[in-house]
Motif scaffolding. Structure first.
Motif, short mmCIF file in Angstrom:
data_model
loop_
_atom_site.label_atom_id
_atom_site.label_comp_id
_atom_site.label_asym_id
_atom_site.label_seq_id
_atom_site.Cartn_x
_atom_site.Cartn_y
_atom_site.Cartn_z
N SER A 1 8.10 19.42 -4.82
CA SER A 1 7.68 19.96 -3.52
C SER A 1 7.36 21.44 -3.63
O SER A 1 8.03 22.17 -4.36
CB SER A 1 8.79 19.76 -2.49
N VAL B 1 11.44 18.49 3.09
CA VAL B 1 11.50 17.33 2.20
C VAL B 1 12.93 16.80 2.04
O VAL B 1 13.15 15.60 2.12
CB VAL B 1 10.85 17.65 0.83
N ILE C 1 13.83 14.66 5.06
CA ILE C 1 13.18 13.34 5.05
C ILE C 1 13.82 12.45 3.99
O ILE C 1 14.07 11.26 4.23
CB ILE C 1 11.67 13.51 4.78
N PHE D 1 4.34 17.01 -3.13
CA PHE D 1 4.02 17.48 -1.78
C PHE D 1 3.62 18.93 -1.93
O PHE D 1 4.45 19.79 -2.22
CB PHE D 1 5.24 17.32 -0.87
N ILE E 1 0.01 14.75 0.13
CA ILE E 1 0.97 13.91 -0.58
C ILE E 1 0.25 13.38 -1.82
O ILE E 1 -0.80 12.73 -1.71
CB ILE E 1 1.44 12.74 0.30
N CYS F 1 6.64 7.60 0.49
CA CYS F 1 5.39 8.28 0.88
C CYS F 1 5.00 7.91 2.31
O CYS F 1 4.50 8.76 3.06
CB CYS F 1 4.27 7.91 -0.09
N GLN G 1 7.06 7.18 4.73
CA GLN G 1 7.94 7.92 5.63
C GLN G 1 7.57 9.40 5.66
O GLN G 1 7.61 10.03 6.72
CB GLN G 1 9.40 7.73 5.19
N LEU G 2 7.20 9.95 4.51
CA LEU G 2 6.78 11.35 4.46
C LEU G 2 5.52 11.56 5.28
O LEU G 2 5.40 12.53 6.04
CB LEU G 2 6.54 11.75 3.00
N GLU H 1 6.32 11.54 8.93
CA GLU H 1 7.02 12.74 9.36
C GLU H 1 6.06 13.92 9.51
O GLU H 1 6.21 14.75 10.42
CB GLU H 1 8.13 13.09 8.38
#
Length: 308
Positions: free
Chosen positions: A99, A108, A111, A147, A274, A290, A292-293, A296
């Motif tokens: 990240s 991050v 999450i 990320f 991403i 990914c 879920q990221l 968010e």
């Protein structure tokens, strides 16, 4: 030799129960079907497993040996099935995440913490790196997820791109905190915290001030935005920063003086992406993280839009 799982399961039940008829009842099958399964197993093995005679049905020494082997095979199959179910439920495996600094402190990890709740068998590596380094780590297939600030497209990387608006950070008790929007004219000649000259955010900020013939007075030059929020809270400056840094601050506000965020016009935005490796399959675990990221990031945009 072509043995089936069903043959092994049937043989195990016959050994446990001690008779064909009892095994048939336990398995919910007919006695002839179980007898046929055992006979087929013996044909496949090339030797008898039971000594049969009037009133006699005893396992041979070979059957006793084979029973241990069959039990070990079936236990391994059961473990494999359980592991595969765990994989399909994203409850097993390892994630390697890189990240960029703005998201590595709170965004991050928050999450990831939500994603790993109830998944004690998932291990994770989380590394903070510059966006350029993250791009190379993912392109060389060393990390599962990156990320980072949006890179130029590369064949070795899959990327999901977003454009997030920048906000103006203002001390909570400052008169500008009452404004709905802040412009370069509001900040003309006032002390600012900003990133280094080459960073796209500083280039855009400088262009915005120049477009309105306003002076951008950079009092503090920074590598990342987060330290600047402490300076803003102290009343030493103002700052135009990325949305992820602002969101991270709001999720973990300090106990001392606070910062508020307001829209800045003209609009300044930065690209965030991403990243996943393109030259190897993406695991189910990585795919779900990914997803879920991504969700968010979209929720972040909505939260900020509602709060401004």
């Amino acid at each position: 030799m072509n043995l089936t799982v069903r043959q092994l399961q049937t043989f195990r039940e016959v050994m446990r129960s001690g008779s064909i008829s009892e095994a048939a009842r336990n398995l919910g099958r007919t006695q002839p079907a179980v007898s046929s399964m055992i006979a087929g197993l013996e044909d496949e093995l090339g030797f008898s497993l039971f000594d049969r005679g009037p009133g006699r049905f005893l396992p041979t020494p070979e059957a006793l040996f084979f029973a241990e082997e069959a039990e070990a095979i079936l236990l391994r199959i059961d473990r494999t099935r359980a592991n595969l179910r765990s994989l399909s439920a994203h409850n097993h495996g390892r994630l390697k995440i890189a990240s960029h600094p703005a998201a590595s402190g709170i965004f991050v990890p928050r999450i990831l913490g939500e994603f790993l709740r109830g998944k004690p068998d998932v291990e994770a590596t989380v590394m903070m790196r510059s966006s350029a380094v993250i791009e190379d780590l993912v392109a060389s297939q060393q990390f599962d997820v990156g990320f980072a600030e949006t890179p130029e497209p590369r064949n070795s990387i899959r990327q999901e791109d977003f454009e997030l608006e920048h906000l103006c950070a203002v001390p909570e008790n400052d008169p500008l905190a009452e404004a709905d929007e802040i412009t370069p004219k509001d900040l003309h000649g006032l002390p600012m915290a900003a990133l280094f000259d080459e960073h796209p955010s500083f280039v855009q900020t400088s262009a915005a001030f120049a477009s309105q013939n306003c002076a951008l007075k950079r009092r503090f030059e920074l590598q990342t935005f987060l330290p600047g929020l402490t300076l803003v809270a102290s009343g030493l400056c103002y700052m135009i920063c990325d949305m992820i840094t602002a969101d991270s601050y709001l999720h973990a506000p300090p106990t001392g003086p606070k910062v508020v965020f307001r829209r800045f016009r003209p609009r300044i935005a930065s690209g965030i992406s991403i990243l996943t490796p393109a030259h190897r399959p993406v695991s189910l675990l990585t795919t779900e993280f990914c997803r879920q990221l991504l969700e968010e990031v979209r929720r972040l945009e909505n939260r900020m839009a509602e709060s401004l």
